[in-house]
Design a protein around this motif. Structure first.
Motif, PDB file in Angstrom:
ATOM      1  N   LEU A  56     135.994  76.661  -7.936  1.00 45.16           N
ATOM      2  CA  LEU A  56     134.742  76.063  -7.465  1.00 45.16           C
ATOM      3  C   LEU A  56     134.231  75.108  -8.538  1.00 45.16           C
ATOM      4  N   VAL A  57     133.936  73.876  -8.158  1.00 47.94           N
ATOM      5  CA  VAL A  57     133.319  72.901  -9.069  1.00 47.94           C
ATOM      6  C   VAL A  57     131.926  72.600  -8.547  1.00 47.94           C
ATOM      7  N   ARG A  58     130.924  72.753  -9.428  1.00 43.59           N
ATOM      8  CA  ARG A  58     129.544  72.473  -9.026  1.00 43.59           C
ATOM      9  C   ARG A  58     128.834  71.762 -10.185  1.00 43.59           C
ATOM     10  N   SER A  59     127.591  71.375  -9.964  1.00 45.74           N
ATOM     11  CA  SER A  59     126.855  70.590 -10.957  1.00 45.74           C
ATOM     12  C   SER A  59     125.485  71.240 -11.152  1.00 45.74           C
ATOM     13  N   HIS A  60     124.373  70.491 -11.024  1.00 48.33           N
ATOM     14  CA  HIS A  60     123.053  71.111 -10.837  1.00 48.33           C
ATOM     15  C   HIS A  60     122.411  71.662 -12.104  1.00 48.33           C
ATOM     16  N   GLU A  61     123.165  71.814 -13.203  1.00 49.03           N
ATOM     17  CA  GLU A  61     122.588  72.361 -14.439  1.00 49.03           C
ATOM     18  C   GLU A  61     123.044  71.555 -15.643  1.00 49.03           C
ATOM     19  N   VAL A  62     122.099  71.282 -16.544  1.00 49.31           N
ATOM     20  CA  VAL A  62     122.444  70.622 -17.812  1.00 49.31           C
ATOM     21  C   VAL A  62     123.341  71.551 -18.630  1.00 49.31           C
ATOM     22  N   LYS A  63     124.387  71.008 -19.220  1.00 49.38           N
ATOM     23  CA  LYS A  63     125.251  71.767 -20.115  1.00 49.38           C
ATOM     24  C   LYS A  63     125.383  71.002 -21.428  1.00 49.38           C
ATOM     25  N   GLU A  64     125.315  71.722 -22.527  1.00 50.13           N
ATOM     26  CA  GLU A  64     125.303  71.078 -23.850  1.00 50.13           C
ATOM     27  C   GLU A  64     126.513  70.180 -24.059  1.00 50.13           C
ATOM     28  N   GLU A  65     127.685  70.633 -23.601  1.00 44.32           N
ATOM     29  CA  GLU A  65     128.915  69.840 -23.761  1.00 44.32           C
ATOM     30  C   GLU A  65     129.223  68.993 -22.528  1.00 44.32           C
ATOM     31  N   GLY A  66     128.322  68.997 -21.548  1.00 45.85           N
ATOM     32  CA  GLY A  66     128.557  68.239 -20.321  1.00 45.85           C
ATOM     33  C   GLY A  66     129.286  69.036 -19.245  1.00 45.85           C
ATOM     34  N   TYR A  67     129.880  70.147 -19.662  1.00 46.33           N
ATOM     35  CA  TYR A  67     130.547  71.013 -18.681  1.00 46.33           C
ATOM     36  C   TYR A  67     130.604  72.431 -19.240  1.00 46.33           C
ATOM     37  N   GLU A  68     130.865  73.388 -18.362  1.00 44.33           N
ATOM     38  CA  GLU A  68     131.076  74.778 -18.776  1.00 44.33           C
ATOM     39  C   GLU A  68     132.003  75.443 -17.773  1.00 44.33           C
ATOM     40  N   VAL A  69     132.925  76.251 -18.294  1.00 42.37           N
ATOM     41  CA  VAL A  69     133.835  77.024 -17.451  1.00 42.37           C
ATOM     42  C   VAL A  69     133.385  78.480 -17.499  1.00 42.37           C
ATOM     43  N   GLU A  70     133.153  79.057 -16.319  1.00 39.96           N
ATOM     44  CA  GLU A  70     132.635  80.430 -16.237  1.00 39.96           C
ATOM     45  C   GLU A  70     133.424  81.230 -15.206  1.00 39.96           C
ATOM     46  N   HIS A  71     132.967  82.454 -15.000  1.00 36.73           N
ATOM     47  CA  HIS A  71     133.491  83.326 -13.938  1.00 36.73           C
ATOM     48  C   HIS A  71     135.016  83.418 -13.978  1.00 36.73           C
ATOM     49  N   ASP A  72     135.519  83.824 -15.164  1.00 35.01           N
ATOM     50  CA  ASP A  72     136.955  84.050 -15.364  1.00 35.01           C
ATOM     51  C   ASP A  72     137.778  82.795 -15.103  1.00 35.01           C
ATOM     52  N   GLY A  73     137.189  81.642 -15.428  1.00 33.97           N
ATOM     53  CA  GLY A  73     137.905  80.375 -15.297  1.00 33.97           C
ATOM     54  C   GLY A  73     137.927  79.810 -13.894  1.00 33.97           C
ATOM     55  N   ARG A  74     137.193  80.445 -12.971  1.00 33.86           N
ATOM     56  CA  ARG A  74     137.277  80.001 -11.571  1.00 33.86           C
ATOM     57  C   ARG A  74     136.056  79.195 -11.128  1.00 33.86           C
ATOM     58  N   LEU A  75     135.139  78.954 -12.048  1.00 38.78           N
ATOM     59  CA  LEU A  75     133.964  78.137 -11.729  1.00 38.78           C
ATOM     60  C   LEU A  75     133.710  77.146 -12.851  1.00 38.78           C
ATOM     61  N   ILE A  76     133.530  75.886 -12.481  1.00 38.42           N
ATOM     62  CA  ILE A  76     133.222  74.824 -13.451  1.00 38.42           C
ATOM     63  C   ILE A  76     131.889  74.196 -13.077  1.00 38.42           C
ATOM     64  N   THR A  77     131.018  74.042 -14.075  1.00 36.92           N
ATOM     65  CA  THR A  77     129.826  73.209 -13.909  1.00 36.92           C
ATOM     66  C   THR A  77     130.086  71.892 -14.642  1.00 36.92           C
ATOM     67  N   VAL A  78     129.868  70.777 -13.957  1.00 41.68           N
ATOM     68  CA  VAL A  78     130.008  69.464 -14.603  1.00 41.68           C
ATOM     69  C   VAL A  78     128.707  68.687 -14.420  1.00 41.68           C
ATOM     70  N   PHE A  79     128.220  68.124 -15.516  1.00 45.43           N
ATOM     71  CA  PHE A  79     126.933  67.416 -15.540  1.00 45.43           C
ATOM     72  C   PHE A  79     127.167  66.102 -16.273  1.00 45.43           C
ATOM     73  N   SER A  80     126.817  64.975 -15.630  1.00 41.24           N
ATOM     74  CA  SER A  80     127.239  63.668 -16.143  1.00 41.24           C
ATOM     75  C   SER A  80     126.089  62.780 -16.611  1.00 41.24           C
ATOM     76  N   ALA A  81     124.942  63.392 -16.911  1.00 47.43           N
ATOM     77  CA  ALA A  81     123.792  62.639 -17.439  1.00 47.43           C
ATOM     78  C   ALA A  81     123.567  63.041 -18.899  1.00 47.43           C
ATOM     79  N   PRO A  82     124.180  62.319 -19.853  1.00 52.15           N
ATOM     80  CA  PRO A  82     124.046  62.688 -21.265  1.00 52.15           C
ATOM     81  C   PRO A  82     122.636  62.412 -21.792  1.00 52.15           C
ATOM     82  N   ASN A  83     122.235  63.199 -22.797  1.00 53.67           N
ATOM     83  CA  ASN A  83     120.867  63.129 -23.337  1.00 53.67           C
ATOM     84  C   ASN A  83     119.862  63.045 -22.194  1.00 53.67           C
ATOM     85  N   TYR A  84     119.970  64.027 -21.320  1.00 48.83           N
ATOM     86  CA  TYR A  84     119.202  64.099 -20.078  1.00 48.83           C
ATOM     87  C   TYR A  84     117.724  63.858 -20.335  1.00 48.83           C
ATOM     88  N   CYS A  85     117.150  62.950 -19.551  1.00 46.95           N
ATOM     89  CA  CYS A  85     115.730  62.581 -19.695  1.00 46.95           C
ATOM     90  C   CYS A  85     115.383  62.096 -21.102  1.00 46.95           C
TER      91      CYS A  85
END
Length: 322
Positions: free
Chosen positions: A248-277
């Motif tokens: 599952l790839v989703r977005s919706h949350e700021v991540k310090e490195e721009g992305y995070e892999v969670e849930h035993d490697g089966r979920l990725i959050t990707v966020f593409s707005a650097p230095n948000y706001c």
């Protein structure tokens, strides 16, 4: 744009290139062209299912980007790093194109123009900020009225209600903006059948797809956002396994490195707005898949300078204070 009396205007590569340069110079495009882009894009999105299946050939790649939130100059930087969208360089932008950042008009017109130029190779998912209630508060309505007019606001409302809720890549990777569902047993066909042509409801499949977040806790817990839910690794595993999916790839949350892999490697959050706001100091990221193995590859990047217009410059201070 090229036009004739019967077909209206046809988006050309030259037009899109010129438009991006106008935007970079902080100029707008003529209202006639702006309305035409929204009209044609609305017609195109209306013809799609709520869940769109995308095939990535074995010898091709595919890039998924997360929230852009009106950060147009960072969007240009993504395309500088990874190439402009084209038939050989397809993209999916996973919601929250607008609000907060004060170049939201430029972002959405750029994305829509590429969608019209390459309809099979440029994909847009609806995010929770592609909605009337969020746009009223977080700046997009005010920005559209300032740069174009109030009628354009209504046109965007209709357009946003036509955006698909999810994409499935090669039958293995599901991409949606928020997350998974408050009930067990939701299938890809349930998402396909969801009536998306409306403002987001406060519960159900559409609400969860736009609003939910992953959690380190098992099961389902209330969301800190007050809408949607938080879901654990067990929920992710059971949904993916039941639907024959790997990831599952989703977005919706700021991540310090721009992305995070969670849930035993089966979920990725990707966020593409650097230095948000202009204040979070986070990196942005995008994810690239190769069709032959569908393994995610991450690229991170830092914010680039932008003209001196502050985030939330067009936001509704009265509504924000409510």
């Amino acid at each position: 744009m090229q036009g004739n009396a019967t077909d209206g205007y046809v988006i050309t590569e030259d037009f899109v290139t010129a438009m991006l340069e106008e935007f970079r110079q902080q100029r707008t495009i003529h209202k006639r062209f702006a309305f035409e882009i929204v009209r044609q894009a609305h017609s195109l999105f209306r013809s799609l299912a709520s869940l769109v299946d995308v095939t990535i050939p074995e010898d091709k790649h595919f890039t998924v980007c997360g929230d852009i939130h009106g950060q147009f100059y960072d969007l240009l930087n993504i395309w500088k790093l990874n190439g402009l969208p084209s038939a050989d360089n397809p993209y999916l932008f996973n919601g929250d194109f607008v609000d907060r950042g004060s170049f939201s008009c430029e972002v959405i017109f750029a994305l829509l123009a590429f969608k019209l130029l390459y309809p099979e190779h440029m994909h847009l998912t609806r995010g929770n900020h592609e909605s009337k209630s969020m746009n009223k508060v977080y700046g997009f309505d005010g920005e559209v009225k300032a740069k174009y007019n109030g009628t354009m606001v209504d046109c965007f409302r209709e357009l946003f209600c036509a955006l698909p809720l999810a994409y499935c890549l090669n039958g293995r990777v599901l991409v949606l903006h928020g997350g998974l569902f408050s009930q067990d047993g939701v299938t890809l066909d349930d998402i396909r059948r969801t009536n998306r042509f409306r403002e987001p409801p406060e519960d159900g499949v559409m609400c969860d797809a736009l609003w939910a977040d992953p959690s380190p806790l098992p099961g389902r817990t209330p969301s800190k956002r007050g809408v949607g839910l938080s879901f654990g690794a067990d929920v992710t595993r059971s949904f993916l396994d039941a639907n024959g999916l790997d990831l599952l790839v989703r977005s919706h949350e700021v991540k310090e490195e721009g992305y995070e892999v969670e849930h035993d490697g089966r979920l990725i959050t990707v966020f593409s707005a650097p230095n948000y706001c202009d204040q979070m100091g986070n990196k942005g990221a995008f994810v690239r898949f190769n069709g032959n193995d569908m393994v995610p590859h991450f690229t991170t990047f830092s914010a680039v300078p932008h003209p001196d217009v502050k985030p939330m410059a067009y936001a509704n201070a009265f509504l924000m204070g409510m």
